[in-house]
Write an enzyme that holds these catalytic residues in place. Structure first.
Site, PDB file in Angstrom:
ATOM      1  N   VAL A  79       0.849  -1.199   0.000  1.00  0.00           N
ATOM      2  CA  VAL A  79       0.000   0.000   0.000  1.00  0.00           C
ATOM      3  C   VAL A  79       0.878   1.241   0.000  1.00  0.00           C
ATOM      4  O   VAL A  79       1.773   1.383   0.829  1.00  0.00           O
ATOM      5  CB  VAL A  79      -0.934   0.024   1.237  1.00  0.00           C
ATOM      6  CG1 VAL A  79      -1.717   1.329   1.291  1.00  0.00           C
ATOM      7  CG2 VAL A  79      -1.884  -1.160   1.210  1.00  0.00           C
ATOM      8  N   ALA A 124       4.405   4.146   3.074  1.00  0.00           N
ATOM      9  CA  ALA A 124       3.956   2.885   2.475  1.00  0.00           C
ATOM     10  C   ALA A 124       4.089   1.769   3.496  1.00  0.00           C
ATOM     11  O   ALA A 124       4.679   1.949   4.557  1.00  0.00           O
ATOM     12  CB  ALA A 124       4.805   2.557   1.253  1.00  0.00           C
ATOM     13  N   LYS A 125       3.546   0.638   3.200  1.00  0.00           N
ATOM     14  CA  LYS A 125       3.759  -0.570   3.994  1.00  0.00           C
ATOM     15  C   LYS A 125       3.417  -1.750   3.105  1.00  0.00           C
ATOM     16  O   LYS A 125       2.643  -1.622   2.161  1.00  0.00           O
ATOM     17  CB  LYS A 125       2.833  -0.570   5.224  1.00  0.00           C
ATOM     18  CG  LYS A 125       3.384  -1.357   6.377  1.00  0.00           C
ATOM     19  CD  LYS A 125       4.439  -0.571   7.123  1.00  0.00           C
ATOM     20  CE  LYS A 125       5.063  -1.373   8.230  1.00  0.00           C
ATOM     21  NZ  LYS A 125       5.970  -0.554   9.053  1.00  0.00           N
ATOM     22  N   GLY A 126       3.998  -2.900   3.426  1.00  0.00           N
ATOM     23  CA  GLY A 126       3.704  -4.085   2.640  1.00  0.00           C
ATOM     24  C   GLY A 126       3.734  -5.304   3.519  1.00  0.00           C
ATOM     25  O   GLY A 126       4.228  -5.269   4.649  1.00  0.00           O
ATOM     26  N   ASP A 165      10.651  -5.208   8.293  1.00  0.00           N
ATOM     27  CA  ASP A 165       9.645  -4.999   9.333  1.00  0.00           C
ATOM     28  C   ASP A 165       9.496  -6.344  10.050  1.00  0.00           C
ATOM     29  O   ASP A 165      10.424  -7.156  10.010  1.00  0.00           O
ATOM     30  CB  ASP A 165       8.329  -4.510   8.683  1.00  0.00           C
ATOM     31  CG  ASP A 165       7.395  -3.853   9.677  1.00  0.00           C
ATOM     32  OD1 ASP A 165       7.661  -2.733  10.100  1.00  0.00           O
ATOM     33  OD2 ASP A 165       6.384  -4.491  10.049  1.00  0.00           O
TER      34      ASP A 165
END
Ligand code: NAD
Length: 435
Positions: A79, A124-126, A165
């Protein structure tokens, strides 16, 4: 007279305050704080709508050949929440709990975190829904490569720059960088941060979040007229963030009187030798059996009579259930989302000075930014340069937030969101909304 950059409307945002009532959900807590800051900033409704929506959500199927020859298909998510200030920045996690809502909220969080310290990134992050602990190294490598290929259209030093992460690490970033580079036909180190130093990682990255916590804690103590020497500190979580924060605060003269991890904690009013505890954890993998002090539960650690409390483990540990019992004068939020929105009001009432997560733990993303800059320049800095520049950014971030907090008579958390949102909003106004 300063140019009025506001978008053309006079209507005031009226966020629906009843929308976020679930104290247990840290992401709802984060967005409720966004709403409060947006209201105080009198954000134009059009811009409010833009900032409350992710720019891009990608879901990809990731077929992977398992070691037994069978094919498994994992779901990968990326995202990009907001890229108005620069390339999207945010980690990738491998976990069974990964879902689109959570990844979206974490991507929003990254947007505010980058903006509060004014690094030129969006958020963002995934994640991939998988149980990495049940996968072999080969399966993890194939999954990383297939996920990278799936989201390759958004990746790139100018567009989307991941980082490690939960359950991902330097090695996963090395595979991601290699896969991206193979597709491009040349090596692109700046496509990710958190890489091994040997292949474009930055010195000082491992310690950066804890170093940032130490720096803002010192700023808070100075602001409150408290002496760093002899300041008592309790640290919940003794992993990367907690152990480095404790070590660096001890070096500054603080007395670390309690530490804990998932196995429980240790309290020693005379002070804990942090280097010794770090060595113990290196040998034994946890603080279990450490023994140099009295055992203390994670819950009791939070309400110890200390000057500084540094939660650096889990989200949502300070809630309406225990906030009234907190005795610390300063809370430095090393972890993401350790305090519920409802608990904020109780801490305010008690006069506790909270350094909010988006500011306190922004040291990590700041040195990620340095890594990206070094990769793009092809010129690498020594560790002192990294640490000096980190100090400048963290101290400025703290002072920006403190200044706004005084100006608007709001707490540090609201001020941090106001700083972030106004920076993102200003760029949107300057660029104009392509509507
Ligand atoms: P880590 O895995 O290195 O350490 C986590 C620590 O918390 C460990 O000591 C673990 O035993 C402890 N822990 C786990 N469950 C616990 C429980 N129930 N009670 C008490 N302790 C428990 O993780 P980290 O990188 O240090 O991250 C800690 C927090 O900081 C997380 O919220 C993370 O999102 C946040 N954070 C980390 C970074 C970074 O650069 N590492 C940056 C920003 C924010």
């Amino acid at each position: 007279m300063a140019t009025d950059l506001r978008l053309p409307t006079n209507a005031i945002v009226k966020p629906d305050k009843d929308r976020f009532l679930n104290e247990d959900n840290p992401f709802e807590a984060m967005m409720s704080r966004f709403d409060r800051a947006a209201e105080l900033l009198d954000l134009e409704p059009g811009l409010y709508k833009v900032l409350r929506k992710p720019e891009k959500q990608i879901i990809v199927a990731c077929p992977v050949m398992l070691d037994n020859g069978e094919i498994e298909v994992y779901t990968g998510i990326r995202v990009l929440y907001n890229t108005s200030r620069g390339p999207a920045k945010g980690g990738i996690r491998f976990d069974m709990q990964v879902n689109l809502d959570e990844v979206t909220a974490l991507a929003a969080w990254m947007t505010w975190k980058c903006a509060v310290v004014n690094v030129p990134f969006g958020g963002a992050k995934g994640g991939v829904i998988c149980d990495p602990l049940k996968m072999s190294v080969g399966e993890l490598e194939r999954l990383t490569r297939r996920y990278t290929a799936g989201i390759i259209a958004t990746l790139g030093p100018d567009s989307d720059v991941p980082a490690p992460d939960v359950n991902t690490n330097e090695r996963v970033m090395a595979w991601l960088m290699d896969t991206y580079s193979m597709h491009k036909g040349h090596t692109v180190t700046a496509v990710t941060t958190g890489k091994p130093v040997e292949m474009g990682g930055s010195l000082g990255r491992r310690e950066a979040t804890g170093r940032g916590c130490m720096l803002v804690t010192k700023e808070a103590l100075a602001h409150l007229g408290m002496n760093v020497k002899g300041t008592t500190v309790a640290v919940q979580g003794f992993g990367n963030v907690g152990s480095v924060s404790a070590q660096l605060l001890a070096r500054e003269g603080c007395k670390i009187i309690a530490i804990s991890d998932r196995t429980g904690g240790w309290h020693n009013a005379a002070g804990i030798d942090v280097d010794d505890a770090i060595n113990y954890v290196k040998q034994h993998k946890s603080l279990e059996g450490y023994g140099k002090g009295d055992p203390i539960s994670n819950e009791d650690l939070l309400t110890l009579d200390v000057d500084v409390l540094l939660p650096a483990a889990l989200e949502n540990v300070i809630t309406t259930k225990n906030a009234a019992k907190v005795r610390a004068k300063v809370i430095c939020e090393g972890a993401n989302g350790p305090t519920s929105a409802a608990a904020d009001a109780i801490l305010d009432e008690k006069g506790v000075f909270v350094i909010p997560d988006i500011l306190a733990n922004a040291g990590g993303v700041t040195v990620s930014y340095f890594e990206w800059v070094q990769d793009r320049g092809g010129y690498f800095w020594d560790e002192d340069t990294v640490n000096d520049r980190l100090r400048n950014i963290m101290v400025k971030g703290f002072r920006d937030v403190l200044g706004l907090s005084k100006q608007h008579k709001v707490n540090m958390r609201t001020a941090a969101y106001m700083v972030s949102i106004s920076r993102v909003a200003t760029v949107h106004r300057l660029r104009g909304i392509y509507a």
